[in-house]
Design an enzyme around this catalytic site. Structure first.
Site, PDB file in Angstrom:
ATOM      1  N   PRO A   2       0.394  -2.450   3.579  1.00 56.59           N
ATOM      2  CA  PRO A   2       0.127  -4.047   3.413  1.00 56.59           C
ATOM      3  C   PRO A   2      -0.907  -4.215   2.322  1.00 56.59           C
ATOM      4  CG  PRO A   2      -0.308  -3.022   5.602  1.00 56.59           C
ATOM      5  CD  PRO A   2      -0.147  -1.913   4.668  1.00 56.59           C
ATOM      6  N   GLU A   3      -0.474  -5.274   1.471  1.00 58.72           N
ATOM      7  CA  GLU A   3      -1.446  -5.620   0.223  1.00 58.72           C
ATOM      8  C   GLU A   3      -1.743  -7.017   0.840  1.00 58.72           C
ATOM      9  OE1 GLU A   3      -0.285  -4.208  -3.486  1.00 58.72           O
ATOM     10  OE2 GLU A   3       0.864  -2.456  -2.720  1.00 58.72           O
ATOM     11  N   LYS A  59      -7.984  -7.268   1.540  1.00 67.54           N
ATOM     12  CA  LYS A  59      -6.702  -6.949   2.357  1.00 67.54           C
ATOM     13  C   LYS A  59      -7.380  -6.580   3.699  1.00 67.54           C
ATOM     14  CE  LYS A  59      -5.381  -3.569  -1.208  1.00 67.54           C
ATOM     15  NZ  LYS A  59      -4.984  -2.097  -1.633  1.00 67.54           N
ATOM     16  N   ARG A 215     -14.751  -1.516 -19.739  1.00 69.51           N
ATOM     17  CA  ARG A 215     -14.303  -0.349 -18.997  1.00 69.51           C
ATOM     18  C   ARG A 215     -13.251   0.517 -19.678  1.00 69.51           C
ATOM     19  NH1 ARG A 215     -16.327  -1.039 -14.097  1.00 69.51           N
ATOM     20  NH2 ARG A 215     -17.127  -3.175 -13.671  1.00 69.51           N
ATOM     21  N   ARG A 324      -1.668   7.772  -8.168  1.00 71.22           N
ATOM     22  CA  ARG A 324      -0.816   6.815  -7.677  1.00 71.22           C
ATOM     23  C   ARG A 324       0.651   6.775  -8.454  1.00 71.22           C
ATOM     24  NH1 ARG A 324      -3.584   7.625  -4.309  1.00 71.22           N
ATOM     25  NH2 ARG A 324      -5.260   6.262  -3.453  1.00 71.22           N
TER      26      ARG A 324
END
Length: 334
Positions: A2-3, A59, A215, A324
DNA sequence: CATGTTTCCTGACAGC
DNA sequence: TGCTGTCAGGAAACAT
């Protein structure tokens, strides 16, 4: 997994069904400590309370709870709390929940989830019958489910919490992999819970650009970092990058201002479309009624390794970024 | 502080 | 068939 779109769908579903209902009894399995709050304290805190509204931040699913009937709060600094909520917000961090709930209510008009009727909008706190004095915060982790069911429905394996409601129904939390977290907090002590990063659907172009500039990490890793943006996970990071035509291994700080804005717009479009379709059911995601979403049918890259790109037919490539599985089109994404 | 790595946990699936 | 091994992945804890 679930996002944001899945969590939004579940929160709306639970809100439509349980708003105004009362928690009569709370049961917690002993297995899944650590919860963020010990089970006994959650049960004690939840029992008797009214569910005023349910909404999403990042979330997380947040249940706003009213005081239990006939029970005075042990720490009655509520007038203080109410004053804070009515004050004009000075900075983003000071913004009371009222504004966020109002924003959600506007959003609600756009829902076309095929599995559920269009719900009534989530009320702002000002429209609630009483001020929330506690919150139950649910994070679903990888495999968590929050289900509204009848008490006689078979209890699924790995059911860790069951809230019996005055209407006769139950709210159940099921989570085989136990990455989910449950937290109970009383508002007399802390401000209402909010996710640590910016909301992907509300973040401004300037704020988005500021978050991602300067970044060194991969843009995919930055999108997954909940302290920057709260709500984007693996599926929607990949899909947003595809839609924006940006490779996942580009360095966040190397993206141009134009590319960042492209990415933000792509992300918003992907997330809003996914919400309209009730989310992505890739592993075992279902909404509060147990219905599956449909956005997985429209994925362009996620879990489409070696399948032809929907835009240019080039086989989709899979790499690992930030630990990921990451999917992209080597032709469409630069 | 910024970033990278490890850990938690179980179902699914590959390989023997 | 049934066992063992490997892997996915959100986010906190830990390491650099």
């Amino acid at each position: 997994m679930p996002e944001l779109p899945e969590v939004e769908t579940i929160a709306r579903g639970v809100n439509e069904r349980l708003r105004g209902d009362r928690i009569v009894e709370a049961w917690f399995g002993r297995h899944p400590e650590p919860f963020k709050t010990p089970a006994a304290r959650q049960a004690r805190g939840l029992e008797g309370r009214v569910i005023l509204a349910v909404h999403r931040t990042g979330k997380h699913i947040v249940c706003e709870l009213g005081a239990a009937d006939g029970i005075e709060l042990s720490n009655p600094s509520l007038p203080q709390q109410a004053k804070i909520a009515r004050r004009e917000p000075r900075s983003r961090k000071d913004q009371p929940q009222v504004l966020r709930l109002a924003a959600l209510a506007q959003n609600d008009n756009r829902v076309e989830h095929p599995g559920a009727e269009v719900g009534h909008p989530v009320a702002g706190l000002g429209e609630l019958e009483s001020e929330p004095s506690a919150q139950w915060i649910v994070h679903l982790g990888m495999t968590g489910r929050l289900l509204v069911s009848t008490p006689d429905a078979p209890v699924a394996a790995h059911t860790h919490a069951r809230l019996s409601l005055a209407s006769g129904r139950e709210l159940r939390f099921v989570d085989p992999r136990r990455f989910g977290r449950l937290e109970y907090r009383e508002l007399s002590r802390k401000d209402g819970f909010r996710a640590p990063g910016a909301d992907p659907l509300e973040v401004t172009a300037a704020e988005f650009a500021r978050l991602f500039s300067g970044r060194k990490l991969f843009i995919k890793a930055a999108l997954l970092n909940q302290k920057l943006l709260s709500g984007v996970g693996n599926i929607y990071a990949d899909e947003s990058l595809f839609r924006a035509g940006i490779r996942p291994r580009r360095r966040s700080g190397q993206l141009t201002r134009a590319e960042l804005e492209e990415l933000r717009l792509a992300m918003v479009q992907v997330l809003e479309h996914a919400i309209r379709l009730g989310g992505s059911s890739v592993s075992d995601y279902v909404d509060a009624d147990g219905a599956r979403g449909f956005f997985q049918l429209e994925h362009c890259v996620y879990l489409r390794t070696e399948l032809p790109c929907r835009r240019c037919q080039t086989p989709i490539r899979r790499i690992v970024v930030a630990g990921r599985g990451t999917h992209y089109c080597p032709h469409c994404q630069r």
